[in-house]
Scaffold this motif. Structure first.
Motif, short mmCIF file in Angstrom:
data_model
loop_
_atom_site.label_atom_id
_atom_site.label_comp_id
_atom_site.label_asym_id
_atom_site.label_seq_id
_atom_site.Cartn_x
_atom_site.Cartn_y
_atom_site.Cartn_z
N ILE A 175 0.89 -1.16 0.00
CA ILE A 175 0.00 0.00 0.00
C ILE A 175 0.92 1.20 0.00
CG2 ILE A 175 -1.79 1.27 1.24
CD1 ILE A 175 -2.65 -1.42 2.45
N ASN A 176 1.03 1.84 -1.16
CA ASN A 176 1.99 2.91 -1.35
C ASN A 176 1.26 4.13 -1.91
OD1 ASN A 176 4.22 4.46 -1.81
ND2 ASN A 176 5.01 3.23 -3.48
N ARG A 177 1.01 5.09 -1.07
CA ARG A 177 0.32 6.31 -1.47
C ARG A 177 0.89 7.50 -0.72
NH1 ARG A 177 -2.56 6.75 -5.99
NH2 ARG A 177 -4.12 5.17 -6.19
N LYS A 232 -4.06 5.03 4.05
CA LYS A 232 -3.30 3.78 4.20
C LYS A 232 -3.60 3.11 5.54
CE LYS A 232 0.51 6.04 3.58
NZ LYS A 232 0.02 7.38 3.25
N THR A 233 -3.58 3.87 6.61
CA THR A 233 -3.84 3.31 7.94
C THR A 233 -5.27 2.81 8.03
OG1 THR A 233 -2.22 4.82 8.89
CG2 THR A 233 -3.80 3.82 10.42
#
Length: 59
Positions: free
Chosen positions: A41-43, A49-50
């Motif tokens: 999860i790369n944003r 994300k959390t």
């Protein structure tokens, strides 16, 4: 309790206004977790994300 916006920490659907991510959660579970695959999860910051990890754990 009335919903409100949360800009710090985890968004909880019952308490906070947020985008419906149930389709994404189901896809991650079906296509990655159940098949034993790795994913990232790369944003950018403030993108959820959390919250995504919280909802994955909840499901």
């Amino acid at each position: 309790m009335q919903k409100h916006f949360c800009s710090t920490g985890t968004c909880i659907p019952e308490k906070h206004y947020m985008v419906d991510m149930s389709g994404r959660i189901e896809l991650l579970i079906k296509e990655y977790i159940e098949k034993g695959r790795y994913f990232t999860i790369n944003r950018a910051r403030q993108y959820g994300k959390t919250t995504m990890l919280y909802l994955l754990e909840k499901n």
